[in-house]
Design an enzyme around this catalytic site. Structure first.
Site, PDB file in Angstrom:
ATOM      1  CE  LYS A 171      -4.362  -4.183  -1.631  1.00 29.77           C
ATOM      2  NZ  LYS A 171      -4.431  -2.744  -1.954  1.00 29.77           N
ATOM      3  CD  GLU A 244       5.207   6.566   6.979  1.00 28.08           C
ATOM      4  OE1 GLU A 244       4.366   7.491   7.074  1.00 28.08           O
ATOM      5  OE2 GLU A 244       5.880   6.364   5.968  1.00 28.08           O
ATOM      6  CB  CYS A 278       4.285  10.625   4.460  1.00 32.28           C
ATOM      7  SG  CYS A 278       5.640   9.454   4.553  1.00 32.28           S
ATOM      8  CD  GLU A 376      -0.289  13.440   3.857  1.00 36.64           C
ATOM      9  OE1 GLU A 376       0.905  13.097   3.927  1.00 36.64           O
ATOM     10  OE2 GLU A 376      -1.237  12.666   4.077  1.00 36.64           O
TER      11      GLU A 376
END
Length: 526
Positions: A171, A244, A278, A376
């Protein structure tokens, strides 16, 4: 930005657009839950035949797919650039090249990495016992992949899952579905059995349906918030997950570092892929004695960068992929500058551009409590703070709820390694930054809120198999000493086993041999 659009046939579709221009590239169907379930069913039906193939056969097919990718490298890079806004050069360097390397590595080495492995069982070996591990495919692996690396992230996991003998239902992000469909097209043309790799395009509801569709494992890459929802949903079915998630990755620059190289590393680590990685440098800590020189070098390097549409051959930085993410960047920069931070470059979006363009931004005079140092950012922002001692640097680096990667820059490798081992992160790099996701042999994953499990390397391959322990008793003609009945003699022997056998010492255990023989004779009489 992807938009949900009812088609003429009334089937819902997603529109994939070039973020830099707003141009529609194509449309894909929005899979409904029942369609996801059918895709998983088809994949499950195909998987046993694929699992029965040898590693060599699977590897040949993966290498055929790799050959197609090499032949169509420019077209694939253009597709990635158009869907994400990233420069063509980055599409090749950061997505296609690492995946080509990973494909050849696992095509050639998966069999060796998953071969039967012996377990040393200590003193039990003297009792005729032996153990070993075998590795079996899981079945159907569900992959939910992100928009920031829409080629490398899913393709790496697809190739590894296939080499392990699994089927896959992928997906992709609703922002970048066409890139994943290209992955499926490549494998289909390489000869992959129809149904073994399914791509379920759609939005969050499609991903939720995949989690609940009975797959054997979910591999998710994305935000912490969504990752928690995935884990919660998967827990209802006891479906294992690899997550992750995000990062707030620190870079420590010591006074003995090569400043020119460290500055270049900081600029690339913070601004490559418009900071939408990331593992991007999201916090930079520089020893205060060299801070002025380092900051000056960073600013010089940053001002050399050329920003424009990713499809321009000379662009260093393209647009961001997501307008929503750009708003996060704006909020972090605004909050920091309102509290006294100084933007030495950038600082505001490029309003003259039609898409979500944000210039590479270097911030100084920041503190550890600002959002830009805590949450973040996932955009082209490099906040820089100073520190005095090595202990200060480690403390600041570990002052985060994230722990994906970090880097230490120093001319003293031993010192760098000592500091690296004190940092809470899944990967710490000495004198380099960001790129180890591209090293197929090394594991990838984080600690704390950066996720669970690993991808890449043997550790990642083991996430894609079930591990079975086989234990053998070669002395099949002898009863075990610890079986019924529990006579007084047995009780004395058990106490001796606790004191001597459990010590792990063969010399100590040998003192029990007379009792063991009497116990065997007792068993025979009874």
């Amino acid at each position: 930005m992807a938009q949900s659009i009812p088609a003429k046939s009334e089937r819902a579709e997603l529109s994939s657009c070039n973020p830099a221009t707003g141009e529609e590239i194509g449309r894909v169907p929005l899979f409904m839950p029942e369609e996801v379930a059918r895709a998983v069913g088809r994949a499950r039906a195909e998987q046993p035949d694929w699992a029965a193939r040898s590693f060599r056969e699977r590897g040949r097919l993966v290498m055929k797919a790799r050959k197609i990718i090499l032949k169509e490298l420019e077209q694939i890079a253009l597709l990635i650039s158009r869907e994400t806004g990233k420069p063509l050069a980055e599409a090749i360097a950061m997505e296609i090249t690492p995946s080509l390397d990973l494909m050849q590595y696992f095509a050639r080495q998966a069999g060796a990495l998953l071969q039967r492995s012996r377990i040393h069982v200590g003193l039990y070996a003297w009792m005729g016992r032996a153990s070993y591990m075998i590795y079996k495919p899981l079945g159907v692996v569900g992959i939910i992949s992100p928009w920031n690396f829409p080629w490398a992230t899913p393709l790496d996991e697809v190739a590894m899952a296939l080499m392990a003998g699994n089927a896959v239902v992928l997906k992709p992000s609703e922002l970048t579905p066409l890139t994943s469909l290209k992955i499926k097209d490549v494998f289909n043309r390489a000869g992959l059995p129809d149904g073994l790799l399914q791509v379920a395009t759609g939005d969050g509801s499609t991903g939720a349906a995949l989690v609940g569709a009975g797959v054997n494992k979910i591999m998710f890459t994305g935000s912490v918030t969504t990752g928690k929802r995935v884990a919660e949903a998967a827990a209802k079915y006891l479906t294992p997950v690899v997550l992750e998630l995000g990062g707030k990755d620190p870079m420590i620059v010591l006074a003995d570092a090569n400043l020119e190289n460290a500055a270049r590393g900081a600029v690339w680590g913070a601004f490559a892929n418009s900071g939408q990685s990331c593992a991007a440098v999201e916090r930079c800590y520089v020893q205060e004695s060299i801070a002025p020189q380092f900051i000056e070098a960073v600013v010089v390097e940053t001002r050399r960068l050329r920003q424009g549409a990713g499809t321009n051959q000379d662009s260093d930085i393209g647009s961001m992929t997501s307008e929503r993410q750009l708003r996060v960047v704006e909020r972090h920069v605004y909050e920091a500058t309102a509290r006294g931070a100084v933007a030495l470059t950038g600082g505001e979006r490029l309003t003259a551009e039609p898409g979500p363009f944000f210039p590479p931004t270097v911030l100084t005079n920041v503190d550890q409590d600002m959002e830009v140092m805590r949450e973040e950012t996932f955009g082209p922002v490099l906040p820089i703070m100073t520190f005095k001692t090595d202990e200060d640097a480690v403390r600041l680096a570990n002052d985060s709820s994230y722990g994906l990667t970090a880097s230490v820059w120093t001319g003293d490798i031993a010192r760098g390694q000592r500091l690296a081992e004190q940092i809470d992160a899944g990967t710490v790099i000495v004198n380099d930054v960001l790129y180890t996701h591209a090293v197929a042999q090394t594991p990838w994953g984080g600690v704390k809120q950066s996720g669970l499990g690993r991808t890449h390397g043997r550790a990642g391959l083991l996430e894609l198999v079930s591990q079975q322990h086989i234990h053998v008793n070669r002395f099949s003609f002898l009863p075990d000493l610890w079986w019924f009945n529990y006579s007084p003699l047995a009780g004395r022997l058990f106490r001796g086993l606790a004191r001597r056998f459990a010590s792990g010492s063969l010399a100590q255990t040998s003192l029990l041999l007379p009792q063991m023989l009497r116990r065997l004779l007792e068993r025979r009489r009874n």
